[in-house]
Design a protein around this motif. Structure first.
Motif, PDB file in Angstrom:
ATOM      1  N   LYS A 139       0.835  -1.216   0.000  1.00 17.54           N
ATOM      2  CA  LYS A 139       0.000   0.000   0.000  1.00 17.54           C
ATOM      3  C   LYS A 139       0.864   1.259   0.000  1.00 17.54           C
ATOM      4  N   LYS A 140       1.954   1.183   0.756  1.00 17.73           N
ATOM      5  CA  LYS A 140       2.852   2.335   0.894  1.00 17.73           C
ATOM      6  C   LYS A 140       3.615   2.631  -0.401  1.00 17.73           C
ATOM      7  N   TYR A 141       3.999   1.579  -1.124  1.00 16.59           N
ATOM      8  CA  TYR A 141       4.892   1.763  -2.267  1.00 16.59           C
ATOM      9  C   TYR A 141       4.285   1.619  -3.659  1.00 16.59           C
ATOM     10  N   LYS A 142       3.064   1.086  -3.753  1.00 14.06           N
ATOM     11  CA  LYS A 142       2.522   0.822  -5.095  1.00 14.06           C
ATOM     12  C   LYS A 142       2.395   2.079  -5.950  1.00 14.06           C
ATOM     13  N   ALA A 143       2.184   3.232  -5.332  1.00 14.18           N
ATOM     14  CA  ALA A 143       2.038   4.487  -6.079  1.00 14.18           C
ATOM     15  C   ALA A 143       3.345   4.902  -6.770  1.00 14.18           C
ATOM     16  N   LYS A 144       4.456   4.316  -6.341  1.00 10.10           N
ATOM     17  CA  LYS A 144       5.758   4.671  -6.927  1.00 10.10           C
ATOM     18  C   LYS A 144       6.065   3.905  -8.215  1.00 10.10           C
ATOM     19  N   LEU A 145       5.261   2.881  -8.527  1.00  8.48           N
ATOM     20  CA  LEU A 145       5.533   2.065  -9.710  1.00  8.48           C
ATOM     21  C   LEU A 145       5.503   2.849 -11.027  1.00  8.48           C
ATOM     22  N   PRO A 146       4.533   3.738 -11.254  1.00  7.48           N
ATOM     23  CA  PRO A 146       4.552   4.501 -12.515  1.00  7.48           C
ATOM     24  C   PRO A 146       5.841   5.317 -12.677  1.00  7.48           C
ATOM     25  N   LEU A 147       6.350   5.849 -11.585  1.00  6.56           N
ATOM     26  CA  LEU A 147       7.608   6.605 -11.628  1.00  6.56           C
ATOM     27  C   LEU A 147       8.762   5.668 -12.015  1.00  6.56           C
ATOM     28  N   PHE A 148       8.757   4.469 -11.448  1.00  5.85           N
ATOM     29  CA  PHE A 148       9.795   3.490 -11.796  1.00  5.85           C
ATOM     30  C   PHE A 148       9.736   3.175 -13.293  1.00  5.85           C
ATOM     31  N   ASP A 149       8.522   2.926 -13.801  1.00  7.76           N
ATOM     32  CA  ASP A 149       8.355   2.601 -15.226  1.00  7.76           C
ATOM     33  C   ASP A 149       8.886   3.731 -16.107  1.00  7.76           C
ATOM     34  N   LYS A 150       8.611   4.963 -15.690  1.00  5.66           N
ATOM     35  CA  LYS A 150       9.057   6.138 -16.441  1.00  5.66           C
ATOM     36  C   LYS A 150      10.588   6.227 -16.462  1.00  5.66           C
ATOM     37  N   LEU A 151      11.205   6.071 -15.291  1.00  3.15           N
ATOM     38  CA  LEU A 151      12.669   6.124 -15.194  1.00  3.15           C
ATOM     39  C   LEU A 151      13.309   4.991 -15.996  1.00  3.15           C
ATOM     40  N   LYS A 152      12.699   3.811 -15.930  1.00  7.94           N
ATOM     41  CA  LYS A 152      13.219   2.650 -16.644  1.00  7.94           C
ATOM     42  C   LYS A 152      13.203   2.914 -18.154  1.00  7.94           C
ATOM     43  N   LYS A 153      12.091   3.471 -18.644  1.00  9.63           N
ATOM     44  CA  LYS A 153      11.986   3.798 -20.081  1.00  9.63           C
ATOM     45  C   LYS A 153      13.062   4.803 -20.483  1.00  9.63           C
ATOM     46  N   GLN A 154      13.261   5.832 -19.650  1.00 16.90           N
ATOM     47  CA  GLN A 154      14.288   6.849 -19.928  1.00 16.90           C
ATOM     48  C   GLN A 154      15.668   6.195 -20.022  1.00 16.90           C
ATOM     49  N   ARG A 155      15.942   5.302 -19.079  1.00 16.79           N
ATOM     50  CA  ARG A 155      17.246   4.627 -19.052  1.00 16.79           C
ATOM     51  C   ARG A 155      17.442   3.745 -20.279  1.00 16.79           C
ATOM     52  N   GLU A 156      16.402   3.035 -20.668  1.00 10.85           N
ATOM     53  CA  GLU A 156      16.518   2.167 -21.844  1.00 10.85           C
ATOM     54  C   GLU A 156      16.765   2.992 -23.099  1.00 10.85           C
ATOM     55  N   LYS A 157      16.143   4.179 -23.181  1.00  7.82           N
ATOM     56  CA  LYS A 157      16.361   5.074 -24.306  1.00  7.82           C
ATOM     57  C   LYS A 157      17.788   5.597 -24.330  1.00  7.82           C
ATOM     58  N   SER A 158      18.272   6.018 -23.153  1.00 10.29           N
ATOM     59  CA  SER A 158      19.596   6.625 -23.093  1.00 10.29           C
ATOM     60  C   SER A 158      20.732   5.625 -23.333  1.00 10.29           C
TER      61      SER A 158
END
Length: 143
Positions: free
Chosen positions: A122-141
Motif C-alpha cells: 500500500k505504501k509503495y505501489k504508487a511509486k511504480l509509474p515513476l519506476f516505469d518512467k525512469l526505466k523507459k528513460q534509461r533504456e532510451k539513453s
C-alpha cells in the motif's frame, strides 16, 4: 563547475531513487497485458526462489480454471516468474480478471507476515509509474 556538480548530484539522486524503485519493482509482480489468472502455482505464504513460476496469466478470460493443472502454457498465456527469493503473497485470485500492469503478487522478506507485506505494498505501489518512467528513460539513453 557548479552546474556540472549540480548535474552530477541530480544524476546520483536519480540513480539512488531508481535503485530504490527497482527494489520495489522486484517485489511487486505485475501483468504484461490484460486477461485472467489461469493457474496459481503456489499457496500464499509459500517461500519461492527467483525464476520459479508463481502463476500463469491467460490473454483471454477462461471460465474454466484449472488450479495446479497439468495443462501446458499455450500462446494465449504466459508465465509470471518470481523476480527474487522470498515469501509469496497473492493480491489476486485464480480466475480473476486482470488489466495490463496490475499487481498480481508480492515476493517479500521471508520473515514478513501477510499484514506487513500488504502494508508495504500500500505504501509503495504508487511509486511504480515513476519506476516505469525512469526505466523507459534509461533504456532510451542506453541506445
Amino acid at each position: 563547475a557548479a552546474a556540472a556538480a549540480a548535474a552530477q548530484k541530480r544524476k546520483e539522486e536519480e540513480d539512488a531513487l531508481y535503485e530504490e524503485l527497482k527494489e520495489i519493482d522486484t517485489s511487486i509482480h505485475r501483468t504484461d497485458r490484460s486477461g485472467s489468472i489461469l493457474t496459481i502455482s503456489h499457496t500464499s505464504g509459500t517461500i519461492v526462489t527467483k525464476g520459479e513460476e508463481i502463476c500463469i496469466v491467460s490473454k483471454f478470460f477462461l471460465a474454466m480454471v484449472r488450479i495446479f493443472g497439468e495443462d501446458k502454457v499455450t500462446d494465449n498465456s504466459y508465465s509470471i516468474k518470481a523476480k527474487r527469493d522470498g515469501k509469496l503473497f497473492f493480491l489476486k485470485t485464480a480466475s480473476e480478471s486482470v488489466s495490463k500492469e496490475d499487481a498480481i503478487a508480492l515476493v517479500v522478506d521471508p520473515n514478513w507476515t501477510q499484514e506487513q507485506a500488504f502494508a508495504w505494498y500500500k505504501k509503495y505501489k504508487a511509486k511504480l509509474p515513476l519506476f516505469d518512467k525512469l526505466k523507459k528513460q534509461r533504456e532510451k539513453s542506453k541506445k
